[in-house]
Design a protein around this motif. Structure first.
Motif, mmCIF file in Angstrom:
data_model
loop_
_atom_site.group_PDB
_atom_site.id
_atom_site.type_symbol
_atom_site.label_atom_id
_atom_site.label_comp_id
_atom_site.label_asym_id
_atom_site.label_seq_id
_atom_site.Cartn_x
_atom_site.Cartn_y
_atom_site.Cartn_z
ATOM 1 N N PRO A 164 -31.337 -42.268 -14.980
ATOM 2 C CA PRO A 164 -30.500 -41.482 -14.535
ATOM 3 C C PRO A 164 -30.682 -41.412 -12.961
ATOM 4 O O PRO A 164 -31.636 -41.372 -12.218
ATOM 5 C CB PRO A 164 -31.851 -40.732 -14.967
ATOM 6 N N LYS A 216 -22.500 -41.695 -14.647
ATOM 7 C CA LYS A 216 -23.254 -39.790 -14.032
ATOM 8 C C LYS A 216 -24.209 -39.592 -13.452
ATOM 9 O O LYS A 216 -25.393 -40.600 -12.720
ATOM 10 C CB LYS A 216 -23.321 -39.582 -15.562
ATOM 11 N N ALA A 242 -27.260 -36.313 -11.593
ATOM 12 C CA ALA A 242 -27.104 -35.068 -11.813
ATOM 13 C C ALA A 242 -27.252 -34.862 -10.202
ATOM 14 O O ALA A 242 -27.868 -35.828 -9.039
ATOM 15 C CB ALA A 242 -28.590 -34.569 -12.336
ATOM 16 N N GLU A 278 -17.254 -34.086 -16.348
ATOM 17 C CA GLU A 278 -18.020 -35.419 -17.333
ATOM 18 C C GLU A 278 -19.058 -35.876 -16.585
ATOM 19 O O GLU A 278 -19.632 -37.036 -17.028
ATOM 20 C CB GLU A 278 -16.932 -36.010 -17.940
ATOM 21 N N THR A 327 -24.631 -34.138 -15.222
ATOM 22 C CA THR A 327 -25.401 -33.865 -16.591
ATOM 23 C C THR A 327 -26.162 -33.126 -15.700
ATOM 24 O O THR A 327 -26.469 -31.683 -16.961
ATOM 25 C CB THR A 327 -26.699 -34.976 -16.155
ATOM 26 N N HIS A 328 -26.285 -32.358 -14.471
ATOM 27 C CA HIS A 328 -27.180 -31.160 -14.363
ATOM 28 C C HIS A 328 -26.504 -30.231 -13.112
ATOM 29 O O HIS A 328 -26.822 -31.319 -12.138
ATOM 30 C CB HIS A 328 -29.020 -31.509 -14.671
ATOM 31 N N CYS A 351 -22.793 -27.595 -17.669
ATOM 32 C CA CYS A 351 -23.740 -28.384 -18.112
ATOM 33 C C CYS A 351 -24.797 -27.586 -17.949
ATOM 34 O O CYS A 351 -24.598 -26.326 -16.800
ATOM 35 C CB CYS A 351 -23.418 -29.169 -16.965
#
Length: 267
Positions: A24, A90, A92, A112, A115-116, A210
Motif C-alpha cells: 500500500p 492507487k 493514499a 479511482e 484510497t484515502h 473516499c
C-alpha cells in the motif's frame, strides 16, 4: 528516489526503505516553500511499518527539477504522473496546506486512484492576503519571516523542542531560505499565487467519496479552524482531528500527527 516526470527529475523520499509498488502506497505532499523533509518522522514510520512511501519534492522545490508550477490543477496532474512513473495504481494522498489542495484536486481528477485523502492544515478558499502575496514577490525573506511567525504557536513548542538547541521555527525558516537558494525564481510567490487562485475546491470536495481525514492545528493562524467549515461540511463523512499546534503541525506535534495519520491509513 529519482523518477522522470515531464522530462525532468522528480524526487521522492521513500522513508529509508526501497520503494515497493506492491505494498500500500502513501504519498506525502508538502506545502508552499517546503520540501519532503517536513514529513521526516511520519514518512520513516510508515515506510518501516508496512507501507511504501512517496514524499514528493514538488517541481522547483528541493531535489525536483523544473520550474515551480503556477496552479493547483497543474500540480495535481504532475502528482498523478509521479504515480504513473512509480508504477502505482492507487495511493493514499496526504497533503499539508498547499499540498492538501493538490491532493484534493488529484482526487477529483482521478478518484479511482485515491484510497484515502488526508487534509492537514487545510482550508478552502485558501486565500492569501494582498500584503503577504506582494511581500513574497518583492521581499521574499520578509515573507519567510512573516509566515514562520504565523505558522508556529510558540518559539519552543513541546514536545518537538525537548531541550536546548531545538528550534522548530528556526528550522522551518532555514528550509524556506534553502528553497530560495536552490531556485531563486520566486517559488514562494508562485506557490502563494497558486493557492490564492485555486477555484475548484468546492466542486472537488463535493465529489470526494473516499475516507477523508481533516487534521487541524488548534492555534493555526494561517488556515484557522474557523475557516474550514466549507470543506468539513461539504465532505461530511470526513473525520476531524485537532492537535495543539499552529500551522506547522508536523514539526510542532510530530507524534500526534503520526498517530492520527497512521490510524487513518489503516481504516
Amino acid at each position: 528516489m529519482l523518477l522522470t516526470v515531464q522530462g525532468v527529475d522528480a524526487y521522492c523520499y521513500t522513508g529509508g526503505k526501497p520503494f515497493n509498488a506492491a505494498l500500500p502506497t502513501v504519498v506525502f505532499i508538502h506545502g508552499a516553500q517546503n520540501d519532503h523533509s517536513v514529513w521526516i518522522l511520519q514518512t520513516r514510520y510508515f515506510a518501516h511499518h508496512g507501507y511504501s512511501v512517496l514524499a514528493v519534492d514538488l517541481p522547483g522545490h528541493g531535489r525536483s527539477k523544473g520550474a515551480a508550477k503556477g496552479s493547483v490543477p497543474e500540480l495535481a496532474d504532475w502528482l498523478l504522473q509521479v504515480l504513473d512513473a512509480a508504477g502505482v495504481r492507487k495511493a493514499a494522498l496526504f497533503g499539508h496546506s498547499m499540498g492538501s489542495l493538490i491532493a484534493l484536486e488529484a482526487s477529483h481528477k482521478a478518484p479511482e486512484r485515491v484510497t484515502h485523502l488526508g487534509m492537514i492544515g487545510s482550508t478552502y478558499p485558501m486565500k492569501v492576503s494582498d500584503a503577504l502575496l506582494e511581500t513574497s514577490r518583492t521581499d521574499e525573506q520578509s515573507a519567510i519571516d512573516m509566515v514562520n511567525i504565523w505558522s508556529h504557536s510558540t518559539i519552543a513548542q513541546k514536545p518537538s523542542c525537548p531541550g536546548p538547541g531545538f528550534n522548530t521555527l528556526g528550522g522551518s525558516r532555514r528550509l524556506m531560505q534553502r528553497i530560495s537558494q536552490i531556485n531563486p525564481q520566486q517559488v514562494f510567490y508562485t506557490d502563494f499565487s497558486a493557492c490564492n487562485a485555486y477555484a475548484n475546491g468546492e466542486a472537488a470536495a463535493q465529489a470526494v467519496r473516499c475516507p477523508t481525514l481533516f487534521l487541524f492545528g488548534a492555534r493555526d493562524m494561517m488556515t484557522p479552524p474557523k475557516s474550514t467549515k466549507l470543506l468539513t461540511s461539504t465532505i461530511s463523512h470526513g473525520k476531524v482531528v485537532t492537535v495543539d499546534s499552529g500551522h506547522s503541525l508536523m514539526s510542532e506535534q510530530p507524534d500526534a500527527v503520526l498517530d492520527a495519520l497512521f490510524s487513518f491509513a489503516g481504516s
